[in-house]
Design a protein around this motif. Structure first.
Motif, PDB file in Angstrom:
ATOM      1  N   LEU A 396      -5.808 -36.634   7.816  1.00 20.86           N
ATOM      2  CA  LEU A 396      -4.833 -34.917   8.432  1.00 20.86           C
ATOM      3  C   LEU A 396      -3.548 -34.892   7.413  1.00 20.86           C
ATOM      4  CD1 LEU A 396      -5.946 -32.872  10.675  1.00 20.86           C
ATOM      5  CD2 LEU A 396      -3.984 -33.655  11.934  1.00 20.86           C
ATOM      6  N   MET A 397      -2.397 -34.734   7.284  1.00 19.61           N
ATOM      7  CA  MET A 397      -1.952 -34.871   6.333  1.00 19.61           C
ATOM      8  C   MET A 397      -2.274 -35.052   4.803  1.00 19.61           C
ATOM      9  SD  MET A 397       0.634 -33.473   5.788  1.00 19.61           S
ATOM     10  CE  MET A 397       2.032 -33.824   7.473  1.00 19.61           C
ATOM     11  N   LYS A 398      -3.479 -35.483   4.619  1.00 19.15           N
ATOM     12  CA  LYS A 398      -3.429 -35.445   2.594  1.00 19.15           C
ATOM     13  C   LYS A 398      -5.098 -34.551   2.725  1.00 19.15           C
ATOM     14  CE  LYS A 398      -6.326 -38.841  -0.147  1.00 19.15           C
ATOM     15  NZ  LYS A 398      -6.985 -39.731   0.138  1.00 19.15           N
ATOM     16  N   LYS A 399      -5.362 -34.505   3.580  1.00 15.63           N
ATOM     17  CA  LYS A 399      -6.394 -33.143   2.946  1.00 15.63           C
ATOM     18  C   LYS A 399      -6.262 -31.752   4.426  1.00 15.63           C
ATOM     19  CE  LYS A 399     -10.281 -35.756   1.283  1.00 15.63           C
ATOM     20  NZ  LYS A 399     -10.592 -35.338   0.398  1.00 15.63           N
ATOM     21  N   GLY A 400      -4.838 -32.083   5.137  1.00 19.72           N
ATOM     22  CA  GLY A 400      -4.851 -30.211   4.746  1.00 19.72           C
ATOM     23  C   GLY A 400      -4.174 -29.563   4.344  1.00 19.72           C
ATOM     24  N   SER A 401      -4.130 -28.247   4.858  1.00 18.81           N
ATOM     25  CA  SER A 401      -2.955 -27.561   4.285  1.00 18.81           C
ATOM     26  C   SER A 401      -2.467 -26.435   5.460  1.00 18.81           C
ATOM     27  CB  SER A 401      -3.044 -26.542   2.609  1.00 18.81           C
ATOM     28  OG  SER A 401      -4.368 -26.539   2.951  1.00 18.81           O
ATOM     29  N   PHE A 402      -1.353 -25.136   4.984  1.00 19.26           N
ATOM     30  CA  PHE A 402      -1.523 -24.367   5.949  1.00 19.26           C
ATOM     31  C   PHE A 402      -2.476 -23.783   5.618  1.00 19.26           C
ATOM     32  CE2 PHE A 402       1.914 -26.099   7.886  1.00 19.26           C
ATOM     33  CZ  PHE A 402       2.344 -25.080   9.102  1.00 19.26           C
ATOM     34  N   TYR A 403      -2.749 -22.946   4.299  1.00 19.46           N
ATOM     35  CA  TYR A 403      -3.957 -21.906   3.822  1.00 19.46           C
ATOM     36  C   TYR A 403      -4.510 -22.797   2.550  1.00 19.46           C
ATOM     37  CZ  TYR A 403      -0.831 -20.665   0.621  1.00 19.46           C
ATOM     38  OH  TYR A 403       0.178 -21.135  -0.912  1.00 19.46           O
ATOM     39  N   LEU A 404      -5.863 -22.047   2.322  1.00 17.24           N
ATOM     40  CA  LEU A 404      -5.977 -22.551   1.666  1.00 17.24           C
ATOM     41  C   LEU A 404      -6.882 -21.152   0.507  1.00 17.24           C
ATOM     42  CD1 LEU A 404      -7.639 -25.451  -0.693  1.00 17.24           C
ATOM     43  CD2 LEU A 404      -9.175 -24.868   0.689  1.00 17.24           C
ATOM     44  N   ARG A 405      -7.068 -21.374  -1.225  1.00 17.34           N
ATOM     45  CA  ARG A 405      -7.338 -20.643  -2.120  1.00 17.34           C
ATOM     46  C   ARG A 405      -8.216 -21.073  -1.778  1.00 17.34           C
ATOM     47  NH1 ARG A 405      -4.111 -18.128  -6.114  1.00 17.34           N
ATOM     48  NH2 ARG A 405      -3.101 -19.991  -6.509  1.00 17.34           N
ATOM     49  N   TYR A 406     -10.005 -20.981  -2.198  1.00 12.72           N
ATOM     50  CA  TYR A 406     -10.981 -21.519  -2.179  1.00 12.72           C
ATOM     51  C   TYR A 406     -11.949 -20.516  -3.566  1.00 12.72           C
ATOM     52  CZ  TYR A 406     -13.686 -25.827  -2.968  1.00 12.72           C
ATOM     53  OH  TYR A 406     -15.028 -26.711  -3.000  1.00 12.72           O
ATOM     54  N   ASN A 407     -12.810 -20.884  -4.296  1.00 14.32           N
ATOM     55  CA  ASN A 407     -13.671 -20.013  -4.607  1.00 14.32           C
ATOM     56  C   ASN A 407     -13.220 -18.268  -4.398  1.00 14.32           C
ATOM     57  OD1 ASN A 407     -14.915 -22.232  -5.542  1.00 14.32           O
ATOM     58  ND2 ASN A 407     -16.966 -22.752  -4.206  1.00 14.32           N
ATOM     59  N   GLY A 408     -12.497 -17.974  -4.588  1.00  9.71           N
ATOM     60  CA  GLY A 408     -12.106 -16.455  -4.143  1.00  9.71           C
ATOM     61  C   GLY A 408     -11.259 -15.936  -3.057  1.00  9.71           C
ATOM     62  N   ASN A 409     -11.945 -17.292  -1.987  1.00  7.91           N
ATOM     63  CA  ASN A 409     -11.642 -16.992  -0.330  1.00  7.91           C
ATOM     64  C   ASN A 409     -10.321 -17.281  -0.082  1.00  7.91           C
ATOM     65  OD1 ASN A 409     -13.664 -15.101   0.000  1.00  7.91           O
ATOM     66  ND2 ASN A 409     -14.798 -17.478  -0.170  1.00  7.91           N
ATOM     67  N   LEU A 410      -9.564 -16.921   1.032  1.00  5.46           N
ATOM     68  CA  LEU A 410      -8.389 -16.781   1.576  1.00  5.46           C
ATOM     69  C   LEU A 410      -8.617 -17.915   2.747  1.00  5.46           C
ATOM     70  CD1 LEU A 410      -5.296 -17.702   2.079  1.00  5.46           C
ATOM     71  CD2 LEU A 410      -5.026 -15.311   2.728  1.00  5.46           C
ATOM     72  N   LEU A 411      -8.467 -19.162   3.302  1.00  5.99           N
ATOM     73  CA  LEU A 411      -8.910 -20.447   4.100  1.00  5.99           C
ATOM     74  C   LEU A 411      -7.519 -19.854   5.296  1.00  5.99           C
ATOM     75  CD1 LEU A 411     -11.103 -20.098   2.832  1.00  5.99           C
ATOM     76  CD2 LEU A 411     -11.576 -21.998   3.449  1.00  5.99           C
ATOM     77  N   ILE A 412      -7.320 -19.536   6.250  1.00  4.63           N
ATOM     78  CA  ILE A 412      -6.194 -19.593   7.854  1.00  4.63           C
ATOM     79  C   ILE A 412      -6.451 -19.820   8.511  1.00  4.63           C
ATOM     80  CG2 ILE A 412      -5.572 -17.349   7.238  1.00  4.63           C
ATOM     81  CD1 ILE A 412      -2.464 -18.044   6.811  1.00  4.63           C
ATOM     82  N   HIS A 413      -6.177 -20.416   9.658  1.00  4.00           N
ATOM     83  CA  HIS A 413      -5.967 -20.404  10.765  1.00  4.00           C
ATOM     84  C   HIS A 413      -5.559 -19.428  11.966  1.00  4.00           C
ATOM     85  CE1 HIS A 413      -7.131 -22.743  14.422  1.00  4.00           C
ATOM     86  NE2 HIS A 413      -5.952 -22.412  14.915  1.00  4.00           N
TER      87      HIS A 413
END
Length: 643
Positions: A396-413
């Motif tokens: 979970l720590m290795k693959k995780g983050s607070f947010y991700l900028r991916y292919n132009g989109n902002l992913l945030i829980h």
């Protein structure tokens, strides 16, 4: 650094021809269509529903089957074929029982192999042969490649291909091959999986979700508030651990602690038996399929009270010492009049409902009894020494983050905290002001530092990790307060309300979303914000697509606890080279129903954003990395081989 990297490249590509070949290969890959991204959120331990959605690619597997066989096969045949791809082991068993003769079964085998080969050819059309090879069943790679790339225009090799299949059948390898091909289809349909937070809590099997993710070919995770709670507990935060245990008790999920992760709850049970009895507000929530004896029900109720009181005690010292958290209004045990059994909140006094403060020192409510301290210390030691939990938390720590900028989109829980004017909300820590992306980066750096140490159980880092769970400026929480205490002890429901950050109503505004995307260095014309965290109440007409498509909320109720209020069982998102599509899901009953009837529990699909031209790999995060590699390879070619 560049010279060192060129030296490493030169070791791998030690001839001019090898460098040139790799450049040609990477340049060609840039022109392939982008792979399909699959977004899920707020899984909350609901493994069966998650597993099904992963297997069917939110309907993309069935779409490809229909593309190939629509009009050629009956709907029942298409549904049955789809169920085979989703659950090959179980569906194969059912199929085999329906045939009366071996010849009929063998004829069916030949047909199914041909259909699966065609489906793999179709699903892999935008991948290189190298990438496809990695997805094939390892024991049958050579045989499958022969069938995939067969050339029989002159019919010279038709007997050859037919003999391959017949030999697979005669050597009793056919079932293994079919199963392998089905899983290859699943892998090819979705190139990359995004989990937009909250794997843990409420549902019964987050561990199985974690095992599935660990074995997934390509995945990232944006931490949710419940995920950070587990990471915080494993990192040494006792108050995070108390929260986890309280939630597990509330949802009758203590099995995940004791049976799955091997953490002995007997010390907590003994404490609970000594001090607590029945209490209606601490009785565990029951699912329709669950059976508890009266003794078990009472035991959980008592443990629920014991750990809740420990949690409320542990919160007080943090609130007192971390003035920057501005959480003095949440020091609930300090507001209680223990003689009158009332509590004063914001100058208003409320009677307490069946207070269970037997272990609370009314003069100094933050002090733990020696017994309570021993219990939480033992539990923390057990948590940090659970091998299985360590494996899951490390991933979970290795693959995780607070947010991700991916292919132009902002992913945030959760959210990007905003003030009432729609500006990025600021938080002052050590006389420095943080907001927006900088604040989220601080949270992530702190969590990673805290996780790395693990042996420090009380300092600013562990305090801030707890703040991430329930603090006003936390992007994971996004509310002014968490009214856990009020829900247990105050009947007046006006005290239960949790005031949301302005983000949650301002995200309806396209201009606000565009400003947030810009603040994270993303193109507001092309990008989207993808959220989870807050269940979309579809039953009340709420639209998960907001701000003219700039905001997409995909928490629609995977958790059974939410489904009565949402009206469905979750949203997922699919983003391929043609655009973004939102998929809504009905309640998932069982895989047995899918195997029997071929149902996909998809209720609707909505086009969020259609690409004007098909998006290529060069326009993605992967493409950006490939372009950097090509640049270095060209430099290697020029400086080392063409001089």
């Amino acid at each position: 650094m560049e010279e060192k990297y060129l030296d490493l490249l030169a070791e791998k590509y030690d001839t001019e021809e090898k460098v040139a070949t790799e450049i040609i290969n990477l340049e060609a890959i840039l022109n392939l269509p982008k792979g399909t991204e699959h977004f899920v959120s707020d899984l909350h331990g609901e493994f069966q529903a998650f597993s099904h959605i992963l297997r069917n690619g939110s309907g993309k597997v069935k779409e490809k089957i229909i593309d190939l066989y629509g009009g050629k096969l009956l709907k029942e045949e298409i549904d049955s074929f789809g169920a085979l791809v989703y659950y090959p082991e179980e569906k194969l068993k059912a199929f085999k029982q329906s045939f009366k003769t071996t010849d009929a079964l063998n004829d069916w085998y030949e047909v199914i192999i041909e259909r699966l080969i065609h489906l793999i050819q179709y699903a892999s059309s935008k991948y290189t042969r190298s990438k496809l090879r990695k997805a094939l069943p390892s024991h049958f790679i050579y045989i499958v490649e022969e069938l995939l790339y067969k050339v029989d225009l002159l019919e010279n090799k038709k007997p050859y291909y037919k003999k391959i299949v017949q030999q697979i059948i005669s050597l009793n390898q056919i079932d293994k091959m079919i199963i392998g091909l089905c899983y290859t289809v699943q892998r090819l349909v979705v190139d990359h999986l995004h989990v937009v937070g909250d794997i843990y809590d409420r549902g019964p099997k987050p561990d199985q979700i974690m095992e599935t993710l660990i074995n997934h070919h390509s995945v990232d995770i944006q931490w949710g508030n419940h995920d950070v709670l587990w990471l915080g507990a494993f990192s040494g935060s006792k108050v995070c651990l108390a929260n986890i245990l309280r939630i597990c008790a509330r949802y009758n999920n203590l099995d995940i602690i004791e049976d799955v992760y091997g953490i002995n709850l007997r010390p907590l049970q003994n404490l609970a038996d000594k001090y607590y009895g029945d209490h209606p507000n601490f009785r565990p929530k029951r699912q329709a399929s669950e059976t508890l004896t009266d003794d078990e029900f009472l035991e959980i109720t008592k443990m629920h009270q014991a750990i809740a009181i420990i949690q409320f005690k542990l919160e007080l010292p943090i609130i007192k010492r971390q003035k920057n958290f501005n959480m003095a209004h949440r020091a609930m045990l300090s507001f209680v009049d223990y003689d009158k059994e009332t509590i004063t909140i914001n100058s208003k006094t409320f009677p307490l409902f069946q207070p269970c403060f037997q272990t609370v020192n009314k003069e100094n409510p933050e002090v733990l009894l020696d017994e309570e301290k021993a219990v939480i210390d033992k539990l923390l030691f057990a948590v940090q020494h659970s091998e299985k939990l360590k494996r899951h938390m490390d991933f979970l720590m290795k693959k995780g983050s607070f947010y991700l900028r991916y292919n132009g989109n902002l992913l945030i829980h959760g959210c990007v905290p905003l003030d009432e004017e729609g500006n990025l909300q600021s938080m002052v820590i050590d006389n420095k002001t943080y907001r927006g992306r900088e604040l989220l980066d601080l949270f992530e750096t702190t969590l990673r530092r805290c996780y790395k140490r693990k042996n420090v159980t009380c300092d600013f880092d562990t305090d801030l990790v707890w703040y991430m769970w329930m603090g006003e400026h936390s992007s994971l929480f996004g509310k002014r307060e968490m009214t856990t205490f009020e829900r247990y002890f105050i009947k007046d429901k006006t005290t239960h309300k949790e005031r949301k950050n302005p983000y949650y109503y301002m995200r309806e505004d396209e201009e606000v979303c565009r400003r947030i995307l810009t603040a994270f260095d993303l193109d507001p014309d092309q990008g989207h914000i993808i959220n989870g965290h807050t269940p979309v109440k579809e039953i009340e007409g709420e639209n998960p697509i907001k701000a003219n498509g700039k905001m997409i909320v995909i928490d629609g109720g995977f958790s059974k606890a939410y489904q009565k209020t949402t009206g469905l069982a979750g949203y997922t998102l699919v983003y391929n080279s043609y655009g973004i599509q939102l998929v809504a899901h009905q309640y998932f009953h069982s895989k047995q129903e899918v195997i029997k009837n071929g149902t996909d529990v998809l209720s609707m699909k909505r086009l969020v954003d259609k690409e004007l031209s098909r998006k290529q790999v060069r326009e993605t995060n992967v493409g950006a990395q490939l372009i950097k590699e090509i640049t270095l390879l060209k430099k290697l070619l020029e400086t080392r081989y063409l001089r």
